[in-house]
Write an enzyme that holds these catalytic residues in place. Structure first.
Site, PDB file in Angstrom:
ATOM      1  N   CYS A 232      -5.019 -11.568 -18.198  1.00 18.82           N
ATOM      2  CA  CYS A 232      -3.846 -11.433 -18.065  1.00 18.82           C
ATOM      3  C   CYS A 232      -2.801 -12.162 -18.778  1.00 18.82           C
ATOM      4  O   CYS A 232      -2.624 -13.401 -18.574  1.00 18.82           O
ATOM      5  CB  CYS A 232      -3.259 -11.112 -16.577  1.00 18.82           C
ATOM      6  SG  CYS A 232      -1.691 -10.933 -16.518  1.00 18.82           S
TER       7      CYS A 232
ATOM      8  N   CYS B 226       4.288 -14.269 -14.705  1.00 19.15           N
ATOM      9  CA  CYS B 226       3.957 -13.657 -13.307  1.00 19.15           C
ATOM     10  C   CYS B 226       2.747 -14.522 -12.625  1.00 19.15           C
ATOM     11  O   CYS B 226       1.509 -14.882 -13.120  1.00 19.15           O
ATOM     12  CB  CYS B 226       3.396 -12.252 -13.677  1.00 19.15           C
ATOM     13  SG  CYS B 226       3.091 -11.501 -12.088  1.00 19.15           S
TER      14      CYS B 226
ATOM     15  N   CYS C 243       1.392  -5.070 -16.882  1.00 22.86           N
ATOM     16  CA  CYS C 243       0.130  -5.569 -15.916  1.00 22.86           C
ATOM     17  C   CYS C 243      -1.096  -5.063 -16.125  1.00 22.86           C
ATOM     18  O   CYS C 243      -1.048  -3.810 -15.843  1.00 22.86           O
ATOM     19  CB  CYS C 243       1.091  -5.283 -14.746  1.00 22.86           C
ATOM     20  SG  CYS C 243      -0.064  -5.822 -13.221  1.00 22.86           S
TER      21      CYS C 243
ATOM     22  N   GLN D 209      -2.690   4.178   0.685  1.00 20.43           N
ATOM     23  CA  GLN D 209      -3.600   2.976   0.149  1.00 20.43           C
ATOM     24  C   GLN D 209      -3.429   2.863  -1.405  1.00 20.43           C
ATOM     25  O   GLN D 209      -3.253   3.912  -2.088  1.00 20.43           O
ATOM     26  CB  GLN D 209      -5.010   3.065   0.443  1.00 20.43           C
ATOM     27  CG  GLN D 209      -5.150   2.901   1.881  1.00 20.43           C
ATOM     28  CD  GLN D 209      -5.016   1.471   2.564  1.00 20.43           C
ATOM     29  OE1 GLN D 209      -4.454   0.592   1.866  1.00 20.43           O
ATOM     30  NE2 GLN D 209      -5.345   1.046   3.679  1.00 20.43           N
TER      31      GLN D 209
ATOM     32  N   PHE E 173      -1.520   5.384  14.583  1.00 17.08           N
ATOM     33  CA  PHE E 173      -1.085   4.926  13.283  1.00 17.08           C
ATOM     34  C   PHE E 173      -1.828   5.482  12.085  1.00 17.08           C
ATOM     35  O   PHE E 173      -2.313   5.020  10.924  1.00 17.08           O
ATOM     36  CB  PHE E 173      -1.236   3.009  13.098  1.00 17.08           C
ATOM     37  CG  PHE E 173      -0.816   2.525  14.063  1.00 17.08           C
ATOM     38  CD1 PHE E 173       0.508   2.066  14.323  1.00 17.08           C
ATOM     39  CD2 PHE E 173      -1.859   2.085  15.187  1.00 17.08           C
ATOM     40  CE1 PHE E 173       0.885   1.245  15.550  1.00 17.08           C
ATOM     41  CE2 PHE E 173      -1.286   1.478  16.282  1.00 17.08           C
ATOM     42  CZ  PHE E 173      -0.113   0.783  16.364  1.00 17.08           C
TER      43      PHE E 173
ATOM     44  N   GLU F 204       1.389   9.048  14.237  1.00 17.60           N
ATOM     45  CA  GLU F 204       2.055   8.203  13.235  1.00 17.60           C
ATOM     46  C   GLU F 204       3.529   8.601  13.504  1.00 17.60           C
ATOM     47  O   GLU F 204       3.927   9.958  13.644  1.00 17.60           O
ATOM     48  CB  GLU F 204       1.733   8.730  11.827  1.00 17.60           C
ATOM     49  CG  GLU F 204       2.362   8.368  10.706  1.00 17.60           C
ATOM     50  CD  GLU F 204       2.344   6.928  10.596  1.00 17.60           C
ATOM     51  OE1 GLU F 204       3.527   6.235  10.440  1.00 17.60           O
ATOM     52  OE2 GLU F 204       1.252   6.363  10.665  1.00 17.60           O
TER      53      GLU F 204
ATOM     54  N   CYS G 279      -5.258  -4.519   7.819  1.00 19.65           N
ATOM     55  CA  CYS G 279      -4.827  -5.255   6.576  1.00 19.65           C
ATOM     56  C   CYS G 279      -4.357  -6.614   7.041  1.00 19.65           C
ATOM     57  O   CYS G 279      -3.965  -7.432   6.043  1.00 19.65           O
ATOM     58  CB  CYS G 279      -3.744  -4.640   5.889  1.00 19.65           C
ATOM     59  SG  CYS G 279      -2.202  -4.414   6.713  1.00 19.65           S
TER      60      CYS G 279
END
Length: 375
Positions: A3, A11, A87, A212, A241, A262, A334
Protein backbone atom coordinates in the site's frame (compact mmCIF):
# COMPACT_ATOMS: atom_id res chain seq x y z
CA UNK A 1 -0.47 -6.33 0.89
CA UNK A 2 1.46 -3.45 -0.67
CA UNK A 3 0.00 0.00 0.00
CA UNK A 4 1.62 3.22 -1.21
CA UNK A 5 -0.53 5.26 1.21
CA UNK A 6 0.80 3.27 4.18
CA UNK A 7 4.39 3.32 2.92
CA UNK A 8 4.24 7.13 2.59
CA UNK A 9 2.85 7.44 6.14
CA UNK A 10 -0.38 8.97 4.78
CA UNK A 11 -2.78 6.36 6.20
CA UNK A 12 -2.38 4.06 9.19
CA UNK A 13 -5.84 2.45 9.24
CA UNK A 14 -4.41 -1.02 8.48
CA UNK A 15 -2.14 -1.27 11.54
CA UNK A 16 -1.17 -4.92 10.87
CA UNK A 17 -0.40 -4.50 7.15
CA UNK A 18 3.29 -5.46 7.58
CA UNK A 19 2.39 -8.86 9.11
CA UNK A 20 1.72 -11.81 6.78
CA UNK A 21 -1.91 -13.06 6.92
CA UNK A 22 -1.01 -16.36 8.72
CA UNK A 23 0.64 -14.31 11.50
CA UNK A 24 -2.41 -12.05 11.71
CA UNK A 25 -4.68 -15.10 12.03
CA UNK A 26 -2.46 -16.59 14.76
CA UNK A 27 -2.57 -13.33 16.74
CA UNK A 28 -6.36 -13.08 16.41
CA UNK A 29 -6.84 -16.73 17.41
CA UNK A 30 -4.60 -16.20 20.46
CA UNK A 31 -6.66 -13.14 21.43
CA UNK A 32 -9.92 -15.10 21.13
CA UNK A 33 -8.55 -18.07 23.11
CA UNK A 34 -7.39 -15.68 25.82
CA UNK A 35 -10.85 -14.07 26.04
CA UNK A 36 -12.51 -17.51 26.33
CA UNK A 37 -9.83 -19.00 28.63
CA UNK A 38 -12.30 -19.33 31.54
CA UNK A 39 -14.71 -21.47 29.49
CA UNK A 40 -14.12 -25.06 28.34
CA UNK A 41 -14.49 -25.13 24.53
CA UNK A 42 -15.39 -28.50 23.03
CA UNK A 43 -14.23 -27.75 19.46
CA UNK A 44 -12.05 -25.02 17.94
CA UNK A 45 -12.72 -24.87 14.18
CA UNK A 46 -10.01 -23.60 11.80
CA UNK A 47 -10.21 -19.83 11.17
CA UNK A 48 -11.72 -18.62 7.89
CA UNK A 49 -10.08 -15.90 5.80
CA UNK A 50 -10.60 -14.37 2.35
CA UNK A 51 -8.67 -12.15 -0.10
CA UNK A 52 -6.17 -9.77 1.50
CA UNK A 53 -6.95 -6.85 -0.82
CA UNK A 54 -9.76 -5.58 -3.04
CA UNK A 55 -12.31 -7.28 -0.77
CA UNK A 56 -14.38 -4.33 0.49
CA UNK A 57 -17.81 -3.78 -1.06
CA UNK A 58 -18.22 -0.34 0.53
CA UNK A 59 -16.34 2.97 0.58
CA UNK A 60 -17.13 5.71 3.10
CA UNK A 61 -15.35 8.82 1.82
CA UNK A 62 -15.12 12.14 3.65
CA UNK A 63 -15.31 14.91 1.01
CA UNK A 64 -12.87 17.80 1.51
CA UNK A 65 -10.78 20.16 -0.61
CA UNK A 66 -12.55 22.59 -2.95
CA UNK A 67 -15.50 22.23 -5.31
CA UNK A 68 -13.07 22.39 -8.28
CA UNK A 69 -10.58 19.95 -6.70
CA UNK A 70 -12.42 17.71 -4.25
CA UNK A 71 -10.59 15.09 -2.20
CA UNK A 72 -12.31 11.81 -1.31
CA UNK A 73 -10.93 10.00 1.72
CA UNK A 74 -10.50 10.99 5.35
CA UNK A 75 -9.43 13.77 7.67
CA UNK A 76 -6.44 13.29 9.96
CA UNK A 77 -6.86 14.22 13.63
CA UNK A 78 -5.43 17.69 12.95
CA UNK A 79 -8.00 18.22 10.17
CA UNK A 80 -5.58 17.63 7.27
CA UNK A 81 -7.41 15.89 4.38
CA UNK A 82 -6.13 12.69 2.75
CA UNK A 83 -7.32 11.33 -0.60
CA UNK A 84 -7.85 7.55 -0.36
CA UNK A 85 -9.12 6.75 -3.86
CA UNK A 86 -6.10 4.46 -4.36
CA UNK A 87 -6.74 2.41 -1.18
CA UNK A 88 -5.99 -1.25 -2.11
CA UNK A 89 -8.85 -2.52 0.08
CA UNK A 90 -11.26 -1.30 -2.62
CA UNK A 91 -11.91 -3.38 -5.76
CA UNK A 92 -10.66 -2.08 -9.12
CA UNK A 93 -14.29 -1.31 -10.08
CA UNK A 94 -14.34 1.63 -7.62
CA UNK A 95 -11.60 3.61 -9.43
CA UNK A 96 -13.72 4.76 -12.43
CA UNK A 97 -16.52 5.80 -10.04
CA UNK A 98 -14.19 7.97 -7.95
CA UNK A 99 -12.68 9.39 -11.16
CA UNK A 100 -16.12 10.44 -12.49
CA UNK A 101 -17.35 11.76 -9.14
CA UNK A 102 -14.65 14.43 -8.87
CA UNK A 103 -15.70 16.40 -12.00
CA UNK A 104 -19.36 15.71 -11.14
CA UNK A 105 -18.97 17.44 -7.76
CA UNK A 106 -17.78 20.54 -9.66
CA UNK A 107 -20.58 20.26 -12.27
CA UNK A 108 -23.26 20.03 -9.58
CA UNK A 109 -21.65 22.77 -7.46
CA UNK A 110 -21.51 20.53 -4.38
CA UNK A 111 -19.15 22.52 -2.15
CA UNK A 112 -17.27 20.16 0.19
CA UNK A 113 -18.19 20.69 3.84
CA UNK A 114 -15.47 22.46 5.82
CA UNK A 115 -15.50 21.15 9.39
CA UNK A 116 -13.45 24.03 10.86
CA UNK A 117 -15.59 26.74 9.24
CA UNK A 118 -18.90 24.82 9.48
CA UNK A 119 -19.56 25.77 5.84
CA UNK A 120 -20.23 23.85 2.65
CA UNK A 121 -22.73 21.15 1.71
CA UNK A 122 -21.20 17.80 0.66
CA UNK A 123 -20.02 15.82 3.70
CA UNK A 124 -19.61 12.21 2.57
CA UNK A 125 -19.77 9.96 -0.47
CA UNK A 126 -20.94 6.41 0.37
CA UNK A 127 -20.50 3.76 -2.33
CA UNK A 128 -21.62 0.11 -2.14
CA UNK A 129 -21.17 -2.60 -4.79
CA UNK A 130 -23.14 -5.82 -5.29
CA UNK A 131 -20.98 -8.89 -5.91
CA UNK A 132 -23.78 -10.65 -7.77
CA UNK A 133 -24.24 -8.22 -10.69
CA UNK A 134 -21.74 -5.37 -10.18
CA UNK A 135 -24.57 -2.88 -9.57
CA UNK A 136 -23.76 0.01 -7.25
CA UNK A 137 -25.50 2.24 -4.72
CA UNK A 138 -24.24 5.82 -4.40
CA UNK A 139 -25.26 8.11 -1.54
CA UNK A 140 -24.46 11.81 -1.28
CA UNK A 141 -24.52 12.96 2.35
CA UNK A 142 -25.40 16.68 2.34
CA UNK A 143 -25.80 19.23 5.12
CA UNK A 144 -29.14 20.44 3.71
CA UNK A 145 -31.33 20.18 0.62
CA UNK A 146 -30.04 23.55 -0.71
CA UNK A 147 -28.11 21.93 -3.59
CA UNK A 148 -30.65 19.19 -4.30
CA UNK A 149 -32.09 20.82 -7.45
CA UNK A 150 -28.57 21.40 -8.85
CA UNK A 151 -27.63 17.79 -8.12
CA UNK A 152 -30.76 16.44 -9.84
CA UNK A 153 -30.08 18.62 -12.89
CA UNK A 154 -26.47 17.40 -13.23
CA UNK A 155 -27.27 13.73 -12.49
CA UNK A 156 -28.00 12.49 -16.07
CA UNK A 157 -24.34 13.19 -16.98
CA UNK A 158 -23.13 11.01 -14.09
CA UNK A 159 -25.58 8.21 -14.94
CA UNK A 160 -24.37 8.26 -18.54
CA UNK A 161 -20.75 7.94 -17.37
CA UNK A 162 -21.59 5.23 -14.80
CA UNK A 163 -24.52 3.00 -15.88
CA UNK A 164 -23.61 0.62 -13.01
CA UNK A 165 -25.15 3.11 -10.54
CA UNK A 166 -28.49 1.40 -9.87
CA UNK A 167 -29.49 3.26 -6.67
CA UNK A 168 -28.63 6.93 -6.08
CA UNK A 169 -29.78 8.87 -3.02
CA UNK A 170 -29.20 12.03 -1.06
CA UNK A 171 -29.00 11.76 2.71
CA UNK A 172 -29.50 14.92 4.76
CA UNK A 173 -27.21 15.18 7.80
CA UNK A 174 -27.61 18.72 9.23
CA UNK A 175 -25.67 18.23 12.49
CA UNK A 176 -22.13 19.60 12.90
CA UNK A 177 -20.76 16.31 14.23
CA UNK A 178 -18.86 13.31 12.82
CA UNK A 179 -22.11 11.42 12.23
CA UNK A 180 -22.15 9.52 8.94
CA UNK A 181 -25.83 9.93 8.05
CA UNK A 182 -29.08 11.63 9.02
CA UNK A 183 -32.65 10.31 9.08
CA UNK A 184 -33.86 11.81 5.77
CA UNK A 185 -33.11 9.78 2.61
CA UNK A 186 -34.15 11.16 -0.78
CA UNK A 187 -34.16 8.69 -3.69
CA UNK A 188 -32.97 10.01 -7.05
CA UNK A 189 -33.56 6.69 -8.86
CA UNK A 190 -36.62 4.49 -9.24
CA UNK A 191 -34.71 1.49 -7.84
CA UNK A 192 -34.41 1.74 -4.05
CA UNK A 193 -32.42 -1.39 -3.12
CA UNK A 194 -29.32 -3.13 -4.44
CA UNK A 195 -29.67 -6.84 -5.26
CA UNK A 196 -27.03 -9.12 -3.72
CA UNK A 197 -26.69 -12.90 -3.57
CA UNK A 198 -24.71 -15.07 -1.12
CA UNK A 199 -24.77 -18.89 -1.48
CA UNK A 200 -27.87 -18.69 -3.75
CA UNK A 201 -29.75 -16.69 -1.11
CA UNK A 202 -31.11 -13.37 -2.45
CA UNK A 203 -30.28 -10.41 -0.20
CA UNK A 204 -31.14 -6.74 -0.57
CA UNK A 205 -29.13 -3.70 0.49
CA UNK A 206 -30.99 -0.47 1.21
CA UNK A 207 -29.38 2.88 2.08
CA UNK A 208 -29.90 2.79 5.84
CA UNK A 209 -29.53 -0.94 6.46
CA UNK A 210 -26.32 -2.52 7.81
CA UNK A 211 -24.56 -4.95 5.46
CA UNK A 212 -21.23 -6.76 5.94
CA UNK A 213 -18.32 -5.07 4.12
CA UNK A 214 -16.35 -8.25 3.26
CA UNK A 215 -18.65 -10.37 1.04
CA UNK A 216 -16.17 -13.25 0.55
CA UNK A 217 -15.90 -13.90 4.29
CA UNK A 218 -19.50 -12.91 5.13
CA UNK A 219 -20.88 -15.51 2.71
CA UNK A 220 -18.74 -18.17 4.46
CA UNK A 221 -19.98 -16.96 7.86
CA UNK A 222 -23.63 -17.35 6.79
CA UNK A 223 -22.97 -20.74 5.17
CA UNK A 224 -21.27 -21.98 8.36
CA UNK A 225 -24.21 -20.88 10.53
CA UNK A 226 -26.54 -22.70 8.11
CA UNK A 227 -24.46 -25.89 8.36
CA UNK A 228 -24.41 -25.73 12.17
CA UNK A 229 -28.18 -25.22 12.37
CA UNK A 230 -28.88 -28.09 9.95
CA UNK A 231 -27.03 -30.43 12.37
CA UNK A 232 -29.36 -29.47 15.25
CA UNK A 233 -32.90 -30.72 15.97
CA UNK A 234 -34.48 -27.31 15.38
CA UNK A 235 -37.98 -26.55 14.07
CA UNK A 236 -38.40 -23.09 15.62
CA UNK A 237 -35.76 -20.35 15.89
CA UNK A 238 -35.36 -16.65 16.53
CA UNK A 239 -32.86 -14.47 14.65
CA UNK A 240 -32.26 -11.44 16.89
CA UNK A 241 -30.49 -8.28 15.61
CA UNK A 242 -31.16 -9.89 12.21
CA UNK A 243 -30.27 -6.95 9.93
CA UNK A 244 -31.26 -7.74 6.32
CA UNK A 245 -31.85 -11.37 7.34
CA UNK A 246 -28.55 -12.94 6.24
CA UNK A 247 -28.45 -15.57 8.99
CA UNK A 248 -32.17 -16.38 9.15
CA UNK A 249 -32.57 -16.65 5.37
CA UNK A 250 -29.62 -19.06 5.22
CA UNK A 251 -30.75 -21.17 8.18
CA UNK A 252 -34.47 -21.43 7.45
CA UNK A 253 -36.02 -24.52 5.86
CA UNK A 254 -39.57 -24.57 4.43
CA UNK A 255 -40.93 -26.36 7.52
CA UNK A 256 -39.06 -24.22 10.07
CA UNK A 257 -40.78 -21.44 11.99
CA UNK A 258 -38.43 -18.46 12.18
CA UNK A 259 -38.85 -14.94 13.56
CA UNK A 260 -36.27 -12.28 12.71
CA UNK A 261 -36.10 -9.11 14.80
CA UNK A 262 -34.21 -5.90 13.95
CA UNK A 263 -34.79 -2.32 15.11
CA UNK A 264 -34.07 -0.77 11.65
CA UNK A 265 -37.20 -0.77 9.41
CA UNK A 266 -35.05 -0.42 6.24
CA UNK A 267 -33.28 -3.71 7.01
CA UNK A 268 -36.57 -5.49 7.76
CA UNK A 269 -37.96 -4.36 4.38
CA UNK A 270 -34.95 -6.08 2.75
CA UNK A 271 -35.41 -9.28 4.77
CA UNK A 272 -39.12 -9.52 3.92
CA UNK A 273 -38.37 -9.06 0.21
CA UNK A 274 -35.82 -11.92 0.31
CA UNK A 275 -38.17 -14.26 2.23
CA UNK A 276 -40.91 -13.63 -0.37
CA UNK A 277 -38.49 -14.44 -3.22
CA UNK A 278 -37.48 -17.70 -1.52
CA UNK A 279 -41.14 -18.63 -0.92
CA UNK A 280 -40.49 -19.11 2.81
CA UNK A 281 -43.95 -18.53 4.28
CA UNK A 282 -43.10 -19.45 7.89
CA UNK A 283 -40.54 -16.67 8.19
CA UNK A 284 -41.60 -13.51 9.99
CA UNK A 285 -39.48 -10.36 10.13
CA UNK A 286 -40.41 -7.49 12.44
CA UNK A 287 -38.89 -4.06 13.14
CA UNK A 288 -38.64 -4.15 16.94
CA UNK A 289 -36.06 -3.91 19.72
CA UNK A 290 -34.59 -7.43 20.11
CA UNK A 291 -34.49 -7.39 23.93
CA UNK A 292 -38.05 -6.07 24.25
CA UNK A 293 -39.33 -8.62 21.73
CA UNK A 294 -37.64 -11.58 23.45
CA UNK A 295 -38.83 -10.67 26.94
CA UNK A 296 -42.45 -10.29 25.76
CA UNK A 297 -42.74 -13.81 24.27
CA UNK A 298 -44.35 -16.79 25.95
CA UNK A 299 -43.24 -19.51 23.55
CA UNK A 300 -39.61 -20.67 23.67
CA UNK A 301 -37.83 -21.62 20.40
CA UNK A 302 -35.22 -24.41 20.37
CA UNK A 303 -32.60 -22.02 18.99
CA UNK A 304 -31.91 -18.32 19.42
CA UNK A 305 -29.34 -16.80 17.05
CA UNK A 306 -27.96 -13.39 18.07
CA UNK A 307 -25.81 -11.06 15.96
CA UNK A 308 -25.54 -7.89 18.07
CA UNK A 309 -23.59 -4.68 17.43
CA UNK A 310 -20.20 -4.20 19.14
CA UNK A 311 -21.76 -3.55 22.56
CA UNK A 312 -23.01 -7.18 22.73
CA UNK A 313 -26.47 -8.38 23.79
CA UNK A 314 -26.21 -7.00 27.35
CA UNK A 315 -27.30 -8.26 30.77
CA UNK A 316 -31.12 -7.85 30.38
CA UNK A 317 -31.20 -10.13 27.30
CA UNK A 318 -28.69 -12.56 28.87
CA UNK A 319 -30.90 -12.79 31.97
CA UNK A 320 -33.98 -13.38 29.85
CA UNK A 321 -32.25 -16.06 27.73
CA UNK A 322 -31.11 -17.79 30.94
CA UNK A 323 -34.69 -17.84 32.25
CA UNK A 324 -36.21 -18.81 28.91
CA UNK A 325 -33.47 -21.44 28.41
CA UNK A 326 -33.60 -22.33 24.69
CA UNK A 327 -31.69 -25.54 24.00
CA UNK A 328 -29.20 -23.80 21.67
CA UNK A 329 -27.80 -20.28 21.25
CA UNK A 330 -25.66 -19.28 18.26
CA UNK A 331 -23.76 -16.08 18.99
CA UNK A 332 -22.24 -14.18 16.05
CA UNK A 333 -20.02 -11.39 17.31
CA UNK A 334 -17.90 -8.57 15.88
CA UNK A 335 -16.46 -7.91 19.36
CA UNK A 336 -15.24 -11.02 21.19
CA UNK A 337 -14.69 -9.01 24.40
CA UNK A 338 -18.39 -8.23 24.81
CA UNK A 339 -19.30 -11.77 23.67
CA UNK A 340 -17.11 -13.26 26.43
CA UNK A 341 -18.77 -10.90 28.93
CA UNK A 342 -22.22 -12.00 27.72
CA UNK A 343 -21.32 -15.73 27.89
CA UNK A 344 -20.32 -15.17 31.52
CA UNK A 345 -23.93 -14.02 32.08
CA UNK A 346 -25.21 -17.32 30.59
CA UNK A 347 -23.94 -19.79 33.22
CA UNK A 348 -26.36 -22.55 32.18
CA UNK A 349 -24.62 -22.96 28.80
CA UNK A 350 -21.43 -24.66 27.62
CA UNK A 351 -19.43 -23.76 24.49
CA UNK A 352 -19.76 -26.54 21.94
CA UNK A 353 -17.95 -24.89 19.02
CA UNK A 354 -16.10 -21.69 18.10
CA UNK A 355 -14.89 -20.40 14.72
CA UNK A 356 -13.06 -17.17 13.88
CA UNK A 357 -13.82 -15.29 10.64
CA UNK A 358 -11.20 -12.79 9.45
CA UNK A 359 -13.63 -10.15 8.20
CA UNK A 360 -11.17 -7.28 8.70
CA UNK A 361 -7.65 -8.21 7.46
CA UNK A 362 -4.70 -6.00 8.49
CA UNK A 363 -6.48 -4.91 11.70
CA UNK A 364 -6.97 -6.46 15.14
CA UNK A 365 -10.71 -6.91 14.48
CA UNK A 366 -12.45 -10.18 13.57
CA UNK A 367 -15.86 -11.88 13.70
CA UNK A 368 -16.54 -15.03 15.68
CA UNK A 369 -19.31 -17.64 15.58
CA UNK A 370 -20.03 -19.59 18.78
CA UNK A 371 -22.46 -22.44 19.45
CA UNK A 372 -23.74 -22.60 23.03
CA UNK A 373 -25.63 -25.66 24.30
CA UNK A 374 -27.78 -25.78 27.43
CA UNK A 375 -26.12 -27.92 30.11
Amino acid sequence: MQCALYDAGRCRSCQWITQPIPEQLSAKTADLKNLLADFPVEEWCAPVSGPEQGFRNKAKMVVSGSVEKPLLGMLHRDGTPEDLCDCPLYPASFAPVFAALKPFIARAGLTPYNVARKRGELKYILLTESQSDGGMMLRFVLRSDTKLAQLRKALPWLQEQLPQLKVITVNIQPVHMAIMEGETEIYLTEQQALAERFNDVPLWIRPQSFFQTNPAVASQLYATARDWVRQLPVKHMWDLFCGVGGFGLHCATPDMQLTGIEIAPEAIACAKQSAAELGLTRLQFQALDSTQFASAQGEVPELVLVNPPRRGIGKPLCDYLSTMAPRFIIYSSCNAQTMAKDIRELPGYRIERVQLFDMFPHTAHYEVLTLLVKQ
